[in-house]
Design a protein around this motif. Sequence first.
Motif, PDB file in Angstrom:
ATOM      1  N   TYR A 188     -49.686  41.340  -7.040  1.00  0.00           N
ATOM      2  CA  TYR A 188     -49.296  42.710  -6.696  1.00  0.00           C
ATOM      3  C   TYR A 188     -48.877  43.445  -7.965  1.00  0.00           C
ATOM      4  CZ  TYR A 188     -46.648  46.591  -4.703  1.00  0.00           C
ATOM      5  OH  TYR A 188     -46.191  47.836  -4.382  1.00  0.00           O
ATOM      6  N   GLU A 239     -47.973  47.748  -9.490  1.00  0.00           N
ATOM      7  CA  GLU A 239     -47.872  49.184  -9.247  1.00  0.00           C
ATOM      8  C   GLU A 239     -48.204  49.909 -10.545  1.00  0.00           C
ATOM      9  OE1 GLU A 239     -44.074  50.188  -7.540  1.00  0.00           O
ATOM     10  OE2 GLU A 239     -44.412  48.877  -5.809  1.00  0.00           O
ATOM     11  N   ALA A 297     -50.071  51.216  -5.351  1.00  0.00           N
ATOM     12  CA  ALA A 297     -49.896  49.775  -5.208  1.00  0.00           C
ATOM     13  C   ALA A 297     -51.266  49.125  -5.318  1.00  0.00           C
ATOM     14  CB  ALA A 297     -49.268  49.452  -3.861  1.00  0.00           C
ATOM     15  N   ASP A 322     -53.362  45.433  -4.864  1.00  0.00           N
ATOM     16  CA  ASP A 322     -53.349  44.083  -4.306  1.00  0.00           C
ATOM     17  C   ASP A 322     -54.647  43.397  -4.698  1.00  0.00           C
ATOM     18  OD1 ASP A 322     -50.898  43.900  -2.661  1.00  0.00           O
ATOM     19  OD2 ASP A 322     -51.800  45.618  -1.632  1.00  0.00           O
ATOM     20  N   ILE A 330     -48.568  55.156  -2.858  1.00  0.00           N
ATOM     21  CA  ILE A 330     -47.229  54.869  -2.336  1.00  0.00           C
ATOM     22  C   ILE A 330     -46.272  55.981  -2.707  1.00  0.00           C
ATOM     23  CG2 ILE A 330     -47.461  52.393  -2.195  1.00  0.00           C
ATOM     24  CD1 ILE A 330     -46.005  52.119  -4.829  1.00  0.00           C
TER      25      ILE A 330
END
Length: 85
Positions: free
Chosen positions: A55, A57, A66, A68, A85
């Motif tokens: 993960y 940011e 974000a 993933d 986000i």
Amino acid sequence: MTKLNTNDHLLKNAVIDSFSWSTEEYHHDNEITMNDYLDNHLLHGAKIMFQDGSYAEIIIDGQRYALDAKGDGDSFNHIVTLNAI
């Protein structure tokens, strides 16, 4: 007539983009996939704000996203999804 839901909370959690690629090297976990993405495929001008395993940011043009990372079928194909986000 159905009205489009424009609730900001719902829109912020929607996947807005993804990036997929293949490697000749085996990625034995998604943390390696994230590191490969950040080192070799990150959008120009993006600033990494946080990373923890698979993960991360980033900020692009003042907007925070974000990321993933995961496998895309096997350990040689990879995908990173981008969410506002």
